[in-house]
Design an enzyme around this catalytic site. Structure first.
Site, PDB file in Angstrom:
ATOM      1  N   ARG A  44       6.471  -3.825  -8.476  1.00 13.47           N
ATOM      2  CA  ARG A  44       5.942  -3.141  -7.300  1.00 13.47           C
ATOM      3  C   ARG A  44       6.575  -1.750  -7.273  1.00 13.47           C
ATOM      4  O   ARG A  44       7.468  -1.445  -8.040  1.00 13.47           O
ATOM      5  CB  ARG A  44       6.162  -3.924  -5.995  1.00 13.47           C
ATOM      6  CG  ARG A  44       7.338  -4.830  -5.886  1.00 13.47           C
ATOM      7  CD  ARG A  44       8.675  -4.162  -5.678  1.00 13.47           C
ATOM      8  NE  ARG A  44       8.617  -3.052  -4.744  1.00 13.47           N
ATOM      9  CZ  ARG A  44       9.429  -2.019  -4.787  1.00 13.47           C
ATOM     10  NH1 ARG A  44      10.365  -1.934  -5.728  1.00 13.47           N
ATOM     11  NH2 ARG A  44       9.346  -1.038  -3.926  1.00 13.47           N
ATOM     12  N   GLY A  45       6.064  -0.914  -6.351  1.00 14.12           N
ATOM     13  CA  GLY A  45       6.470   0.486  -6.354  1.00 14.12           C
ATOM     14  C   GLY A  45       5.428   1.259  -7.145  1.00 14.12           C
ATOM     15  O   GLY A  45       5.061   0.851  -8.267  1.00 14.12           O
ATOM     16  N   ALA A  46       4.928   2.363  -6.563  1.00 14.23           N
ATOM     17  CA  ALA A  46       3.746   3.028  -7.124  1.00 14.23           C
ATOM     18  C   ALA A  46       3.894   3.409  -8.613  1.00 14.23           C
ATOM     19  O   ALA A  46       3.038   3.052  -9.425  1.00 14.23           O
ATOM     20  CB  ALA A  46       3.395   4.244  -6.268  1.00 14.23           C
ATOM     21  N   ASP A 234       2.947   5.931  -1.664  1.00 13.98           N
ATOM     22  CA  ASP A 234       2.006   5.268  -2.576  1.00 13.98           C
ATOM     23  C   ASP A 234       0.765   6.104  -2.809  1.00 13.98           C
ATOM     24  O   ASP A 234       0.072   5.944  -3.806  1.00 13.98           O
ATOM     25  CB  ASP A 234       1.627   3.890  -2.044  1.00 13.98           C
ATOM     26  CG  ASP A 234       2.730   2.903  -2.378  1.00 13.98           C
ATOM     27  OD1 ASP A 234       3.803   3.000  -1.759  1.00 13.98           O
ATOM     28  OD2 ASP A 234       2.538   2.074  -3.283  1.00 13.98           O
ATOM     29  N   LYS A 245       5.168   2.483   2.588  1.00 19.14           N
ATOM     30  CA  LYS A 245       5.445   1.136   3.085  1.00 19.14           C
ATOM     31  C   LYS A 245       5.388   1.065   4.608  1.00 19.14           C
ATOM     32  O   LYS A 245       5.898   1.952   5.290  1.00 19.14           O
ATOM     33  CB  LYS A 245       6.826   0.716   2.569  1.00 19.14           C
ATOM     34  CG  LYS A 245       7.330  -0.636   3.000  1.00 19.14           C
ATOM     35  CD  LYS A 245       6.345  -1.753   2.758  1.00 19.14           C
ATOM     36  CE  LYS A 245       5.814  -1.820   1.340  1.00 19.14           C
ATOM     37  NZ  LYS A 245       4.605  -2.680   1.196  1.00 19.14           N
TER      38      LYS A 245
HETATM   39  O1  MRU Z   1       4.616  -2.873  -1.560  1.00 18.21           O
HETATM   40  P1  MRU Z   1       5.519  -2.107  -2.474  1.00 18.21           P
HETATM   41  O2  MRU Z   1       6.886  -2.662  -2.582  1.00 18.21           O
HETATM   42  O3  MRU Z   1       4.871  -1.867  -3.823  1.00 18.21           O
HETATM   43  O4  MRU Z   1       5.636  -0.695  -1.777  1.00 18.21           O
HETATM   44  C1  MRU Z   1       6.399   0.298  -2.392  1.00 18.21           C
HETATM   45  C2  MRU Z   1       6.584   1.477  -1.535  1.00 18.21           C
HETATM   46  O5  MRU Z   1       6.061   1.568  -0.449  1.00 18.21           O
HETATM   47  C3  MRU Z   1       7.376   2.596  -2.087  1.00 18.21           C
HETATM   48  O6  MRU Z   1       7.996   3.285  -1.066  1.00 18.21           O
HETATM   49  C4  MRU Z   1       6.436   3.525  -2.859  1.00 18.21           C
HETATM   50  O7  MRU Z   1       5.813   2.869  -3.914  1.00 18.21           O
HETATM   51  C5  MRU Z   1       7.061   4.755  -3.348  1.00 18.21           C
HETATM   52  S1  MRU Z   1       8.546   4.544  -4.254  1.00 18.21           S
HETATM   53  C6  MRU Z   1       8.281   4.718  -5.831  1.00 18.21           C
END
Ligand code: MRU
Length: 344
Positions: A44-46, A234, A245
């Site tokens: 997870r994480g963009a 994201d 998030k």
């Molecule tokens: O649902 P997730 O854990 O994939 O959400 C991730 C986030 O909201 C991060 O803040 C976002 O991807 C940016 S950090 C690289």
């Protein structure tokens, strides 16, 4: 170690569902399994999702039995659709898949040449992610003062990227520069990416932190106990509205009300100039088990038949942001004018 990496003709990913209790790496040989891993949040994480999808497409190339480039391109097209559908909000996913498909279509050699080119581009994208994060971190660290207490939301570290991180990468670099930083880690309900993943990373880096529940941020901001708010994104719309998030919006509101600067740290691959403003960003709504599954004293918190809602992201309007940190520098308002200039 990288969060997402290619080894022995397999994609390997750290299983982020079980950290910090256990550290395990899972191997993937099929793009459909990679798509499910993205949906289920193994990864997870963009930026990490983008890299995973890129390697997923490379796997699709090896899964295809086609000996013609036309047949292989058709199989890659079908796999692209499966990978892109795995999560809707992070634009890095579609960005990565589209980038690889552009390379695939440009290959003039054999089907095997095409397979090799797709894998090479996935590897390049993953390597670039680390380099871009480090550039962002250098730009962002300039904004951090010695002695700052920073409220950080979700997980934006090495685990959310291929390595290093976005907002947490800024904190990491500022710490390595010798600045004394304290991090207030939003636990980030309902998936607890802050309490589980950000806290785990900060332990590795030796950066002092305390976990707070998300509803405590207003208290720390109003009482002057936090000097900066940092989070990732994201998807960023052309006018600088930022989808991140769930909870980021409330945090930014409280910070803005108390004149505390808010920075979103994003690679330009997260900027979607095709969307004029943030209300156009698709917001993922996840299974309500994530909200209702929490226990207290070993018992479910909510009544047995309770209903819930679970939007995974919200949009912070650009007026609440002091700046957007990219690998090409820090963008300041007016974002609708300045942001496109930084997206090359
Ligand atoms: O649902 P997730 O854990 O994939 O959400 C991730 C986030 O909201 C991060 O803040 C976002 O991807 C940016 S950090 C690289």
């Amino acid at each position: 170690m990288r969060t997402v990496f290619w080894e022995n003709n397999e994609l390997k990913m750290i299983d982020q569902r079980i950290l910090p209790a256990r550290f395990e790496v899972i191997s993937y040989r099929s793009h459909k399994d990679v798509a499910f891993a993205i949906t289920d949040m193994v990864v997870r994480g963009a930026p990490a999702i983008g890299a995973a999808a890129a390697f997923g497409l490379a796997l699709a190339g090896f899964e295809s039995a086609s000996s013609s480039t036309e047949g292989l391109l058709a199989d890659l097209g079908a796999a692209s659709a499966v990978l892109k559908a795995s999560r809707p909000t992070a634009v890095n996913l579609a960005w990565a898949v589209d980038r690889l498909m552009t390379v695939a279509r440009s290959v003039t050699g054999s089907a095997d040449d095409l397979r090799a080119a797709v894998l090479a581009e996935a590897q390049k994208l993953a390597d670039e992610d680390i380099e871009i994060n480090k550039r962002m971190a250098e730009h962002g660290a300039v904004l951090i003062d010695d002695g700052d207490t920073i409220i950080h939301h979700c997980n934006t570290g090495a685990l959310a990227t291929v390595d290093w991180g976005t907002a947490l990468g800024v904190i990491r670099t500022a710490h390595e520069q010798g600045k004394h930083i304290h991090v207030l880690v939003d636990e980030t309900r309902p998936r607890l990416q802050g309490a589980r993943l950000t806290a785990w990373e900060l332990e590795q880096y030796g950066i002092p932190y305390e976990i707070i529940s998300d509803n405590m941020s207003g208290y720390f901001l109003k009482t002057g106990k936090a000097q900066k708010v940092l989070f990732g994104a994201d998807r960023v719309a052309a006018n600088g509205d930022v989808a991140n998030k769930i909870g980021s919006y409330m945090l930014a509101l409280a910070a803005h009300d108390n004149n505390v600067p808010v920075y979103s740290v994003v690679p330009t691959s997260t900027v979607d100039l095709s969307l004029a403003h943030g209300d156009l960003i698709p917001i993922e709504e996840r299974n309500t088990d994530e909200v209702l599954g929490i226990q207290f004293h070993g018992e479910p918190v909510a009544p047995k038949n309770a209903k819930a809602r679970n939007p995974a992201f919200d949009v912070t309007p650009n007026r609440l942001l002091s700046g957007i940190v990219t690998e090409n520098g820090v963008v300041y308002p007016p974002f609708d004018i300045n942001l496109p200039k930084f997206v090359r």
